[in-house]
Structures are given as structure tokens and as C-alpha cells.
Design a protein around this motif. Structure first.
Motif, PDB file in Angstrom:
ATOM      1  N   GLU A 109       0.861  -1.176   0.000  1.00  0.00           N
ATOM      2  CA  GLU A 109       0.000   0.000   0.000  1.00  0.00           C
ATOM      3  C   GLU A 109       0.895   1.222   0.000  1.00  0.00           C
ATOM      4  O   GLU A 109       1.741   1.387   0.885  1.00  0.00           O
ATOM      5  CB  GLU A 109      -0.911   0.012   1.236  1.00  0.00           C
ATOM      6  N   ASP A 110       0.692   2.051  -1.006  1.00  0.00           N
ATOM      7  CA  ASP A 110       1.553   3.206  -1.231  1.00  0.00           C
ATOM      8  C   ASP A 110       2.986   2.698  -1.380  1.00  0.00           C
ATOM      9  O   ASP A 110       3.293   1.985  -2.294  1.00  0.00           O
ATOM     10  CB  ASP A 110       1.391   4.231  -0.113  1.00  0.00           C
ATOM     11  N   ARG A 111       3.903   3.003  -0.500  1.00  0.00           N
ATOM     12  CA  ARG A 111       5.292   2.535  -0.587  1.00  0.00           C
ATOM     13  C   ARG A 111       5.633   1.616   0.586  1.00  0.00           C
ATOM     14  O   ARG A 111       6.789   1.469   0.963  1.00  0.00           O
ATOM     15  CB  ARG A 111       6.259   3.723  -0.590  1.00  0.00           C
ATOM     16  N   GLY A 164      11.347   3.244  -7.832  1.00  0.00           N
ATOM     17  CA  GLY A 164      12.153   2.508  -8.778  1.00  0.00           C
ATOM     18  C   GLY A 164      11.937   1.014  -8.743  1.00  0.00           C
ATOM     19  O   GLY A 164      12.692   0.276  -9.359  1.00  0.00           O
ATOM     20  N   LEU A 165      10.908   0.561  -8.013  1.00  0.00           N
ATOM     21  CA  LEU A 165      10.590  -0.860  -7.970  1.00  0.00           C
ATOM     22  C   LEU A 165       9.254  -1.106  -8.650  1.00  0.00           C
ATOM     23  O   LEU A 165       8.351  -0.280  -8.582  1.00  0.00           O
ATOM     24  CB  LEU A 165      10.514  -1.354  -6.521  1.00  0.00           C
ATOM     25  N   ALA A 166       9.133  -2.250  -9.296  1.00  0.00           N
ATOM     26  CA  ALA A 166       7.879  -2.631  -9.952  1.00  0.00           C
ATOM     27  C   ALA A 166       7.023  -3.367  -8.922  1.00  0.00           C
ATOM     28  O   ALA A 166       6.972  -4.595  -8.898  1.00  0.00           O
ATOM     29  CB  ALA A 166       8.160  -3.493 -11.170  1.00  0.00           C
ATOM     30  N   LEU A 167       6.360  -2.607  -8.053  1.00  0.00           N
ATOM     31  CA  LEU A 167       5.595  -3.190  -6.953  1.00  0.00           C
ATOM     32  C   LEU A 167       4.403  -4.007  -7.440  1.00  0.00           C
ATOM     33  O   LEU A 167       3.918  -4.872  -6.713  1.00  0.00           O
ATOM     34  CB  LEU A 167       5.137  -2.095  -5.988  1.00  0.00           C
ATOM     35  N   ASP A 168       3.940  -3.751  -8.647  1.00  0.00           N
ATOM     36  CA  ASP A 168       2.813  -4.513  -9.195  1.00  0.00           C
ATOM     37  C   ASP A 168       3.265  -5.853  -9.772  1.00  0.00           C
ATOM     38  O   ASP A 168       2.433  -6.663 -10.179  1.00  0.00           O
ATOM     39  CB  ASP A 168       2.080  -3.703 -10.258  1.00  0.00           C
ATOM     40  N   PRO A 200      10.999  -6.947  -8.656  1.00  0.00           N
ATOM     41  CA  PRO A 200      11.779  -6.450  -9.792  1.00  0.00           C
ATOM     42  C   PRO A 200      11.988  -4.933  -9.748  1.00  0.00           C
ATOM     43  O   PRO A 200      11.177  -4.195  -9.201  1.00  0.00           O
ATOM     44  CB  PRO A 200      10.943  -6.830 -11.015  1.00  0.00           C
ATOM     45  N   VAL A 201      13.093  -4.514 -10.329  1.00  0.00           N
ATOM     46  CA  VAL A 201      13.356  -3.090 -10.515  1.00  0.00           C
ATOM     47  C   VAL A 201      12.513  -2.649 -11.713  1.00  0.00           C
ATOM     48  O   VAL A 201      12.423  -3.351 -12.713  1.00  0.00           O
ATOM     49  CB  VAL A 201      14.858  -2.847 -10.782  1.00  0.00           C
ATOM     50  N   SER A 202      11.867  -1.490 -11.617  1.00  0.00           N
ATOM     51  CA  SER A 202      11.021  -1.021 -12.716  1.00  0.00           C
ATOM     52  C   SER A 202      11.872  -0.654 -13.927  1.00  0.00           C
ATOM     53  O   SER A 202      13.053  -0.338 -13.806  1.00  0.00           O
ATOM     54  CB  SER A 202      10.183   0.179 -12.278  1.00  0.00           C
TER      55      SER A 202
END
Length: 145
Positions: free
Chosen positions: A58-60, A96-100, A116-118
Motif C-alpha cells: 500500500e503506497d510505498r 524505482g521498484l515494480a511493486l505490481d 523487480p526493478v522497474s
């Protein structure tokens, strides 16, 4: 001979004995490392029912929750060091992270998250184009001008 005191160990010992919530971090030890274009987070959760594991973002804020059921409390306990109940661990993650695109797996008492890194945060080479044909100035002309 002088005794060596580690203030961080002493503080953790005091907090663990005084506050029940301070045990959460030691109840869910983790490793976090970067391998190329992704991070790997490993959380030790031995004895946890895999159906109770919840990973959310949620959020960061990345949250890991799990529950370890208590054994019968009617027994005469001789030693009881393994905590039971609901445990949670939260991490504030940077940009900078692909949280999805986080993936998770649970095997042998270890929860593994791959983060993963975005694409936007990955290093990339930017090509420089050259417009037209510009004449170069030789060092001799530069002095005369």
C-alpha cells in the motif's frame, strides 16, 4: 580486563524483554539482497500455515503477515521459546521498484519475495545524435581567432 559492551545488542535485549512488539523482528528474521535487476527478500516463517501468509503493498509500504497457531495451553510447558500468534513485518520501499510485479513463494518454512526493478529505474544508454556537418576548429585557428 575491560568488558566489551555492544549497545545495540543491549538495547535489543531490553526492548525484547519489555515490549512484546519488539519480538516481531526477531520472530520474522529476513534477508534482503539484490541480484541483477531484482531484489530477493527471504523471510523465515517456520511452522506457519501457508494459508495465513498475507503479502500486501500500500503506497510505498510492503507488509508481510503470517500466523503461527499455539499448541494446547493445557499442557505443562517445560520450555516455551517459539512464539505463536500473528506476526507482521513492514518495510518502506523506495521508488524505482515494480511493486505490481512482486512474486511470492513459500517453501520449507521460508517465504521468498522477488521484487523487480522497474523499467524506468534500470540504467540505460542514451545515444547522442550529431546534427549536420560542423567544421572542426583546429588548434592553430583557435589561437588566431
Amino acid at each position: 580486563m575491560a568488558a566489551r559492551i555492544d549497545p545495540f545488542t543491549e538495547m535489543e535485549r531490553l526492548l525484547t524483554s519489555a515490549l512484546p512488539t519488539a519480538r516481531t523482528a526477531t520472530s520474522m528474521p529476513m534477508d534482503l539482497l539484490r541480484e541483477g535487476d531484482h531484489y530477493v527478500m527471504s523471510v523465515d516463517l517456520p511452522g506457519v500455515d501457508p494459508g495465513t501468509i498475507d503479502v500486501s503493498v500500500e503506497d510505498r509500504t510492503l507488509t508481510v503477515r503470517a500466523e503461527r497457531s499455539a499448541r494446547s495451553s493445557s499442557a505443562d510447558w517445560l520450555v516455551r521459546e517459539r512464539p505463536s500468534g500473528t506476526f507482521a513485518r513492514q518495510l518502506t520501499v523506495g521508488r524505482g521498484l515494480a511493486l505490481d510485479k512482486i512474486s511470492a513463494s513459500y517453501a520449507d518454512g521460508v517465504l521468498s519475495l522477488t521484487i523487480p526493478v522497474s523499467e524506468d529505474a534500470k540504467p540505460r544508454k542514451i545515444e547522442v545524435s550529431h546534427a549536420g556537418t560542423a567544421s572542426q576548429i583546429s588548434p592553430a585557428h583557435a589561437v588566431e581567432a
